[in-house]
Design an enzyme around this catalytic site. Structure first.
Site, mmCIF file in Angstrom:
data_model
loop_
_atom_site.group_PDB
_atom_site.id
_atom_site.type_symbol
_atom_site.label_atom_id
_atom_site.label_comp_id
_atom_site.label_asym_id
_atom_site.label_seq_id
_atom_site.Cartn_x
_atom_site.Cartn_y
_atom_site.Cartn_z
ATOM 1 N N HIS A 1 -2.464 -13.430 1.529
ATOM 2 C CA HIS A 1 -3.732 -12.750 1.216
ATOM 3 C C HIS A 1 -4.513 -13.481 0.132
ATOM 4 C CE1 HIS A 1 -1.614 -9.436 3.285
ATOM 5 N NE2 HIS A 1 -2.813 -9.316 3.812
ATOM 6 N N ILE B 1 -9.357 -22.913 1.319
ATOM 7 C CA ILE B 1 -10.409 -22.031 1.842
ATOM 8 C C ILE B 1 -10.499 -22.291 3.347
ATOM 9 C CG2 ILE B 1 -12.880 -21.521 1.796
ATOM 10 C CD1 ILE B 1 -12.873 -22.602 -1.121
ATOM 11 N N TYR C 1 -3.045 -8.177 16.175
ATOM 12 C CA TYR C 1 -2.885 -7.164 15.133
ATOM 13 C C TYR C 1 -3.876 -6.017 15.359
ATOM 14 C CZ TYR C 1 -3.449 -4.944 10.580
ATOM 15 O OH TYR C 1 -3.572 -4.027 9.569
ATOM 16 N N GLY D 1 9.372 -5.117 2.680
ATOM 17 C CA GLY D 1 9.181 -4.357 1.442
ATOM 18 C C GLY D 1 10.238 -4.696 0.398
ATOM 19 N N GLY E 1 -8.212 -16.150 14.443
ATOM 20 C CA GLY E 1 -8.197 -14.683 14.402
ATOM 21 C C GLY E 1 -9.068 -14.073 13.322
ATOM 22 N N ILE F 1 0.849 -1.202 0.000
ATOM 23 C CA ILE F 1 0.000 0.000 0.000
ATOM 24 C C ILE F 1 0.886 1.253 0.000
ATOM 25 C CG2 ILE F 1 -1.909 1.193 1.137
ATOM 26 C CD1 ILE F 1 -2.736 -1.478 2.363
ATOM 27 N N PHE G 1 -10.384 -1.729 5.042
ATOM 28 C CA PHE G 1 -10.925 -3.079 5.017
ATOM 29 C C PHE G 1 -9.939 -3.904 4.161
ATOM 30 C CE2 PHE G 1 -14.819 -3.053 7.587
ATOM 31 C CZ PHE G 1 -14.613 -1.799 8.132
ATOM 32 N N GLN H 1 12.589 -4.994 5.314
ATOM 33 C CA GLN H 1 12.419 -6.327 5.905
ATOM 34 C C GLN H 1 11.330 -7.094 5.141
ATOM 35 O OE1 GLN H 1 12.572 -6.013 10.241
ATOM 36 N NE2 GLN H 1 11.044 -7.658 10.240
ATOM 37 N N ARG I 1 -15.681 -10.480 3.114
ATOM 38 C CA ARG I 1 -14.787 -9.321 3.273
ATOM 39 C C ARG I 1 -15.187 -8.225 2.274
ATOM 40 N NH1 ARG I 1 -13.897 -11.676 7.112
ATOM 41 N NH2 ARG I 1 -11.930 -12.331 8.074
HETATM 42 N N1 UFG Z 1 -8.303 -16.844 3.010
HETATM 43 C C1 UFG Z 1 -8.451 -18.149 2.601
HETATM 44 N N2 UFG Z 1 -7.398 -18.743 1.983
HETATM 45 C C2 UFG Z 1 -6.202 -18.121 1.784
HETATM 46 C C3 UFG Z 1 -6.065 -16.783 2.225
HETATM 47 C C4 UFG Z 1 -7.134 -16.167 2.838
HETATM 48 O O1 UFG Z 1 -9.496 -18.759 2.776
HETATM 49 O O2 UFG Z 1 -5.270 -18.740 1.241
HETATM 50 C C5 UFG Z 1 -9.454 -16.186 3.654
HETATM 51 C C6 UFG Z 1 -9.135 -15.707 5.072
HETATM 52 O O3 UFG Z 1 -9.340 -16.745 6.000
HETATM 53 C C7 UFG Z 1 -10.124 -14.541 5.207
HETATM 54 C C8 UFG Z 1 -10.228 -13.982 3.774
HETATM 55 O O4 UFG Z 1 -9.762 -15.019 2.919
HETATM 56 O O5 UFG Z 1 -11.367 -15.028 5.584
HETATM 57 C C9 UFG Z 1 -9.376 -12.769 3.563
HETATM 58 O O6 UFG Z 1 -8.080 -13.061 4.061
HETATM 59 P P1 UFG Z 1 -6.820 -12.131 3.810
HETATM 60 O O7 UFG Z 1 -5.648 -12.824 4.437
HETATM 61 O O8 UFG Z 1 -6.725 -11.758 2.387
HETATM 62 O O9 UFG Z 1 -7.181 -10.803 4.593
HETATM 63 P P2 UFG Z 1 -7.625 -10.604 6.114
HETATM 64 O O10 UFG Z 1 -9.099 -10.371 6.100
HETATM 65 O O11 UFG Z 1 -7.112 -11.643 7.029
HETATM 66 O O12 UFG Z 1 -6.803 -9.319 6.542
HETATM 67 C C10 UFG Z 1 -6.666 -8.210 5.719
HETATM 68 C C11 UFG Z 1 -5.383 -7.502 6.061
HETATM 69 C C12 UFG Z 1 -5.476 -6.938 7.426
HETATM 70 C C13 UFG Z 1 -6.733 -6.147 7.624
HETATM 71 C C14 UFG Z 1 -7.927 -6.948 7.254
HETATM 72 C C15 UFG Z 1 -9.150 -6.117 7.386
HETATM 73 O O13 UFG Z 1 -4.274 -8.394 6.024
HETATM 74 O O14 UFG Z 1 -4.362 -6.094 7.595
HETATM 75 O O15 UFG Z 1 -7.766 -7.379 5.924
HETATM 76 O O16 UFG Z 1 -10.258 -6.798 6.899
HETATM 77 F F1 UFG Z 1 -6.877 -5.791 8.906
#
Ligand code: UFG
Length: 330
Positions: free
Chosen positions: A187, A205, A141, A36, A281, A12, A169, A34, A219
């Site tokens: 992600h 998933i 976090y 980036g 989490g 970002i 988000f 580290q 999300r």
């Molecule tokens: N997910 C999977 N499989 C994967 C990766 C993710 O099922 O291989 C799911 C996660 O469990 C979650 C959703 O996809 O339910 C989104 O996961 P991300 O890891 O892409 O993102 P997060 O929602 O965990 O977190 C991100 C940022 C955070 C921020 C948050 C706010 O990493 O910094 O969005 O919603 F706080």
């Protein structure tokens, strides 16, 4: 105006740096490299390799480059890692942030835009989530970012700091030149595209038993260029919005299965998947109310349809299947 961007070699931070430069700002790009990538920092920015954990390094950046304002992106941001290693998050997101604030005060820099997160809310009881929703983060976090929000409010009261907090988000998508590339990718959208390219055997998933329409997490995906636009708007109105927090989201949630469907349509490829247990989490649903950002700063998402997000990420991923070249140095 000279803007110090911390975490400018990250996903970002690098795209916000690019956006600031396109709007005529000068960018001092701070990163410890580290997580980036040097190659992600726009060439027109002045790069400073420095670590927010080391006060003398921050002092040197402020003394030499004399920023007028700061956008603070640097920090730890992976929910699952925070559950395993909370101390890393408190050190980076709180102690490192305080070191930055103290340098700002010493050098009379009074304008700060802070990257916060939807993770400060925890499991929401109202969706879309308004900014005044209760804050009960369910992972270290989110707790580290919430504590820093509170610290900012103290600095405002005692030092006259003007700051705005932007609670993102799910940042996603790419610009023409920069995209999402983490050394260890966790992600959803980049992993879905890795699976489409065959770089990983399948998309796991995490959880199929959430209280959502199809059982997978929901999300609110927001294009990184729309996040960048929210930063510039907040900076340009900083005295008016000082002390305020804004959600940066699109008020529309998508489940993991919906993201997979859209990605299959855009890439034209079958994306292998398997269901795995829930990831610790993770809240079930995170969807922003975007009303305040629109009402007060006139912000509107321009790039955040799920199609445009995935298409831009896919275009970038096809050009950079293995991310940035690590050979680049500055
Ligand atoms: N997910 C999977 N499989 C994967 C990766 C993710 O099922 O291989 C799911 C996660 O469990 C979650 C959703 O996809 O339910 C989104 O996961 P991300 O890891 O892409 O993102 P997060 O929602 O965990 O977190 C991100 C940022 C955070 C921020 C948050 C706010 O990493 O910094 O969005 O919603 F706080």
């Amino acid at each position: 105006m000279n803007v110090l961007v911390t975490g400018a070699a990250g996903y970002i931070g690098s795209i916000c740096s690019e956006f600031l430069l396109s709007r005529g700002y000068q960018v001092i790009a701070l990163d410890n490299l580290q997580e980036g990538h040097a190659a992600a920092v726009p060439p027109a920015a002045t790069f400073c390799r420095a670590d927010l954990g080391i006060r003398s390094q921050i002092e040197e950046v402020f003394s030499h480059h004399k920023p007028d304002a700061v956008m603070h992106f640097a920090g730890e941001a992976l929910v699952a890692k925070s559950v395993r290693e909370p101390s890393t998050f408190y050190a980076a997101n709180i102690a490192g942030g305080v070191n930055l604030l103290d340098a700002m005060i010493r050098h009379n820099v009074k304008k700060l835009i802070f990257s916060s997160t939807a993770a400060t809310y925890g499991e929401p009881h109202t969706v879309p989530i308004p900014e005044d929703h209760s804050k009960s983060p369910i992972n270290p976090y989110g707790k580290s970012k919430l504590r820093f929000e509170e610290i900012l409010s103290d600095y405002r009261a005692y030092t006259g700091l003007h700051y705005a907090t932007l609670r993102y988000f799910n940042a996603a998508g790419a610009s023409a030149e920069r995209g999402e590339a983490h050394r260890v990718e966790t992600h959803l959208i980049p992993k879905v595209l890795d699976a489409a390219l065959g770089l990983i055997p399948q998309l796991e998933i995490f959880g199929s038993d959430y209280p959502t329409p199809d059982g997978t997490c929901v999300r609110d995906y927001i294009h990184v260029l729309d996040i960048a636009d929210s930063h510039v708007r907040a900076l340009e109105s900083i005295e008016k919005v000082s002390g305020e927090a804004f959600n940066v989201g699109n008020s529309r949630g998508f489940s993991i299965l919906e993201v997979l469907d859209a990605a299959e349509g855009i890439t034209g490829r079958k994306i292998p998947r398997k269901f795995s247990p829930r990831r610790p989490g993770d809240p079930a649903v995170l969807v922003a109310s975007k009303e305040k950002l629109h009402r007060i700063l006139g912000w509107q998402a321009q790039h955040s349809s799920l199609d445009e997000i995935i298409t831009s990420a896919w275009t970038w991923k096809q050009k950079h299947p293995h991310g940035y070249s690590e050979a680049a140095s500055r």
